[in-house]
Design an enzyme around this catalytic site. Structure first.
Site: not given
Ligand code: COA
Length: 257
Positions: A65, A110, A113, A133
């Site tokens: 999400a 999400g 999910e 989460e």
């Molecule tokens: N919501 C909003 N934005 C998200 C996102 C999310 N769940 N997951 C990634 N993004 C965005 C990042 O903020 C980033 O934006 P930016 O370019 O403006 O900084 C872009 O997507 C790329 O992500 P980034 O973190 O830079 O890539 P990465 O390769 O270093 O890491 C992940 C990838 C997936 C490991 C990391 O983005 C992450 O941990 N995301 C969150 C996952 C999470 O907790 N999801 C559960 C949500 S309920």
């Protein structure tokens, strides 16, 4: 439909919904969730025989999400967001034809999910999955606490939710979270072949099978067996039942609808 969701339907009846927000790793905001709902309705209207759900780009299925949307939500807004996510996951689960999640990269929160609501999950060897989460100070809110234990068992689900572990595809396969793992650049072809095989199955029987198995998550055994008997009996007299059985007796391949 939202410009972050694409729908393609082949002549063979294979529909593919692609969540297309790669600059945010396909994170799910409100328009994207509504876009998935609309795409599911369009795929159903197109009489899809099988549906594939995947993410655009090479990195993510769905990274969860949208955290930037959630950060300032109050309880009432969070309740509405949970209900929206549940609605989308439920629509995937109850889609009449089988749904395959083609997990081409990150599937967190999400995103995982939505994959849990699909019938089958195929992962790229580069996929990473997790109910993460807890790292954000919350719990899964789009079905993870309910569908994950049904799929992988209670203790494994608790460990995944309590620790927010990010699992590689091999570990996810061992946990029973994904049905198979394939090389990253073979994922599309592999899923297309699987979808093609399903699309060639007798569609009415396949839909009945899905509905009956879904029902096993809703009822006790006696009610489930009643449902199964009605489902089974309801197929008799259909073209595919007559044709499938006659073809066996004639020692030939069946010609299903
Ligand atoms: N919501 C909003 N934005 C998200 C996102 C999310 N769940 N997951 C990634 N993004 C965005 C990042 O903020 C980033 O934006 P930016 O370019 O403006 O900084 C872009 O997507 C790329 O992500 P980034 O973190 O830079 O890539 P990465 O390769 O270093 O890491 C992940 C990838 C997936 C490991 C990391 O983005 C992450 O941990 N995301 C969150 C996952 C999470 O907790 N999801 C559960 C949500 S309920």
């Amino acid at each position: 439909m939202a410009d972050t969701v694409d729908l393609d339907v082949t002549d063979e009846g294979v529909a593919t919904i692609t969540i297309d927000r790669p600059d945010r790793l396909n994170a799910l905001n409100v328009p994207t969730l509504h876009g998935i709902e609309a795409a599911l309705e369009d795929a159903e209207d197109a009489d899809a025989r099988v549906l594939v759900l995947t993410g655009a780009g090479d990195d993510a299925f769905v990274a969860g999400a949208d955290i930037s949307y959630m950060v300032d939500m109050d309880t009432a807004e969070a309740q509405a967001y949970a209900e929206l996510g549940h609605g989308v996951a439920n629509a995937i689960e109850s889609f009449p034809a089988p749904v395959i999640a083609a997990i081409n990269g990150y599937a967190f929160g999400g995103g995982m999910e939505l994959a849990l609501a699909c019938d089958l999950r195929v992962a790229s060897e580069r996929a990473v999955l997790g109910q993460t989460e807890i790292d954000l100070g919350i719990v899964p809110g789009w079905g993870g606490t309910q569908r994950l234990p049904r799929l992988v068992g209670d203790e494994t689900a608790r460990r995944l939710v309590y620790f927010g572990d990010r699992m590689d595809a091999t570990d996810a396969h061992e946990a029973g979270l994904v049905g198979e793992v394939v090389a990253h650049d073979e994922l599309d072809d592999h899923v297309a072949a699987l979808a093609g095989d399903l699309a060639a199955q007798p569609a009415t029987a396949l839909r009945a099978a899905k509905e009956a198995i879904n029902q096993s998550h809703e009822t006790g055994l006696a009610a489930g067996l009643d449902f199964e008997a009605r489902t089974w009996a309801g197929l008799f007299g259909s073209h595919d039942q007559r044709e499938g059985m006659q073809a066996f007796l004639d020692d030939r391949d069946p010609d299903f609808e």
